[in-house]
Motif scaffolding. Structure first.
Motif, short mmCIF file in Angstrom:
data_model
loop_
_atom_site.label_atom_id
_atom_site.label_comp_id
_atom_site.label_asym_id
_atom_site.label_seq_id
_atom_site.Cartn_x
_atom_site.Cartn_y
_atom_site.Cartn_z
N VAL A 125 -3.89 26.58 -11.44
CA VAL A 125 -3.34 27.55 -10.50
C VAL A 125 -2.49 26.80 -9.48
N VAL A 126 -1.20 27.09 -9.47
CA VAL A 126 -0.26 26.47 -8.53
C VAL A 126 0.11 27.50 -7.48
N VAL A 127 -0.08 27.18 -6.21
CA VAL A 127 0.18 28.11 -5.11
C VAL A 127 1.24 27.52 -4.19
N GLN A 128 2.31 28.27 -4.01
CA GLN A 128 3.44 27.83 -3.21
C GLN A 128 3.84 26.40 -3.55
N GLY A 129 3.90 26.15 -4.87
CA GLY A 129 4.44 24.91 -5.37
C GLY A 129 3.48 23.78 -5.60
N ARG A 130 2.22 23.92 -5.15
CA ARG A 130 1.26 22.83 -5.26
C ARG A 130 0.02 23.27 -6.02
N LYS A 178 0.12 14.85 -8.53
CA LYS A 178 1.17 15.22 -9.49
C LYS A 178 2.52 14.75 -8.96
N SER A 179 3.29 14.11 -9.84
CA SER A 179 4.64 13.68 -9.49
C SER A 179 5.60 14.85 -9.69
N LEU A 180 6.23 15.30 -8.61
CA LEU A 180 7.16 16.42 -8.65
C LEU A 180 8.41 16.03 -7.87
N HIS A 223 4.55 15.49 -13.71
CA HIS A 223 3.45 14.97 -14.53
C HIS A 223 2.32 14.44 -13.65
N ILE A 224 1.15 14.37 -14.25
CA ILE A 224 0.00 13.71 -13.67
C ILE A 224 -0.31 12.50 -14.54
N GLY A 225 -0.49 11.34 -13.94
CA GLY A 225 -0.85 10.16 -14.70
C GLY A 225 0.13 9.02 -14.51
#
Length: 490
Positions: free
Chosen positions: A91-96, A377-379, A399-401
């Motif tokens: 679940v991503v809320v307001q971008g995060r 998470k890299s965004l 991505h994560i990792g």
């Protein structure tokens, strides 16, 4: 400054064309001089985009923002659900990233997300003249009505009038529209002011009586009978089924260079493939379940994934790992994008259960790297160039990792600021990158095509997308009553 007017498009079901209609209307009203903003309270998609704030939203909302001539914002899609299994999603809320929840738990969570939705909506209304709102799924899902933030719950909470969209191409559109009116509570049905029938094929005059019948049985105004728009193929698809509909069902031959792509259950950010699919010299072959890897393909692309370890298991269950290793022994090239890059390494570990049950698995072993899933998470949006030839590239990371190992000493890309990205095998035949959008830049795509032994074309991808949006806007101007739609907005 008074708040912007708003109009909501809901559908009789998923994939009836709501996203495309909002994009076309956004471009049409923008060309009329209105300041338009797209908004989708809740979206479910693994095809996402990175915003200027460094958050993520559904790719469809990013396209709609482009249609409106504005930068995408996290407030255009405040709640994004990214499925990781058949019953659970991030679940991503307001971008995060906000939480990971199973479907039943998410139903209980929805009321707590409404304040975020209303906050984002208010922000957009404060900066625009018109907000075009897209619903999610079906307006008639009365079993999910309690706590709803995506359809009638949002409409009622904000007093936003609704236009209902039905898809005649899938059949039963009269029953879908009239049936929606029948099952909705009177208070919800009263929010619907008109309807649009989408994807008409053939002689539109044959459905004139159908439009009249729907209007008579619902009391809603007929606002458009929209013919099928072939140019939609040039626009990013929102879900994996749309992707499969865009691509050929089987190899078409013709001497083109074949690029094979396994279609995995949690494939993500698959619009990475769109620029290649549009190239006349490239035959993009989607590998559906039960389909072997073509022996004569020049390149295999492993695309992004929302659940890398689970998708790697699915790839092995199909036997594609054996096919890919054989392809590699024959001298074929392999490219991994994001999650696909992680699969190419020797090992993938998920100690904290970021994408599924905690654990670790062996990768395909085609790159001497290892990945550990975890951390933030890299965004971010990035620019740079390919190390081998200095050709410019631009895209985004999502991505994560972290991936490390000897082959990262040969990075695929050098990004702005000197940061290295990706890895290349010693013989140069296998490569991976965390960059999404690798093929969007025309020069970068042409360089890859030339390395495969094919001839790059004069296709200009960004110009093609813009032309498709302009064509869609003109299409809706002809077949919808845009003046009446605008009068309905409140």
């Amino acid at each position: 400054m008074s708040p912007a007017r708003a109009l909501m498009l809901q559908g009789t079901g998923s994939s009836v064309g709501k996203s495309l209609l909002v994009a076309g209307l956004a471009r049409a009203y923008t060309r009329r001089g209105l300041a338009v903003r797209p908004f989708k309270p809740q979206n479910m998609s693994n095809n996402a985009a990175v915003t200027a704030e460094g958050g993520e939203i559904g790719r469809a909302q990013a396209l709609q923002a482009r249609a409106a001539g504005v930068e995408p914002s996290v407030h255009m899609n405040p709640v994004l659900l990214k499925p990781q299994s058949e019953t659970g999603a991030q679940v991503v809320v307001q971008g995060r990233v906000h939480a990971t929840a199973r479907a039943r738990d998410y139903q209980a969570m929805k009321p707590s997300l409404l304040p975020y939705v209303l906050d984002s909506f208010a922000r957009l209304r404060a900066e625009a003249g018109l907000v075009l709102v897209e619903g999610a799924g079906s307006a008639s899902e009365i079993n999910l009505r309690d706590g709803d933030i995506a359809n009638m719950g949002f409409s009622r909470a904000t007093d936003t009038p609704v236009v209902l969209v039905g898809d005649i191409d899938r059949g039963g559109v009269i029953a879908s529209l009239v049936g929606t009116r029948a099952v909705l509570p009177p208070e919800d049905a009263a929010m619907i002011r008109g309807f649009i029938v989408n994807r008409m094929r053939g002689d539109a005059s044959l459905f004139a009586d159908g439009m009249a019948a729907i209007a008579a049985r619902t009391g809603w105004a007929p606002l458009g009978l929209v013919p099928f728009f072939p140019g939609a193929r040039r626009l990013p698809a929102e879900d994996a089924q749309d992707l499969l509909d865009h691509l050929p069902a089987s190899p078409g031959g013709g001497g083109r260079c074949r690029v094979a792509v396994p279609i995995l259950p949690r494939i993500s950010n698959f619009d990475d493939l769109d620029p290649l699919a549009a190239e006349p010299g490239i035959e993009l072959v989607p590998l559906r379940s039960g389909t072997p890897l073509p022996a004569d393909c020049a390149l295999v692309i492993l695309p992004g994934s929302k659940a890398t370890i689970a998708d790697l298991a699915a790839l092995r269950a199909e036997g594609w790992d054996v096919d890919i290793l054989a392809h590699r022994r024959r001298g074929g090239a392999v490219l991994g994008l994001c999650g696909g890059y992680q699969m190419l390494g020797r090992r993938i570990a998920d100690p904290d259960g970021m994408e599924g049950p905690p654990g670790a698995v062996d990768g395909l072993g085609l790159l001497d790297v290892e990945t550990v899933l975890g951390g933030d998470k890299s965004l971010r949006r990035v620019t740079g160039a390919s190390v081998a030839d200095g050709v410019p590239v631009a895209g985004y990371e999502m991505h994560i990792g972290r991936t490390a190992g000897p082959d990262t000493a040969r990075p695929l890309l050098r990004l702005a600021g000197g940061r290295a990205d990706g890895a290349v095998s010693a013989d140069g035949r296998v490569a991976g990158t965390y960059l999404h959008g690798l093929f969007t830049a025309d020069a970068q795509r042409a360089a890859w095509i030339a390395r495969l032994g094919a001839a790059p074309s004069a296709h200009r991808h960004e110009a093609s997308v813009e032309a498709a949006l302009d064509g869609l806007a003109a299409h809706l101007e002809r077949h919808c009553d845009l003046d009446a739609l605008l009068r309905l907005a409140a």
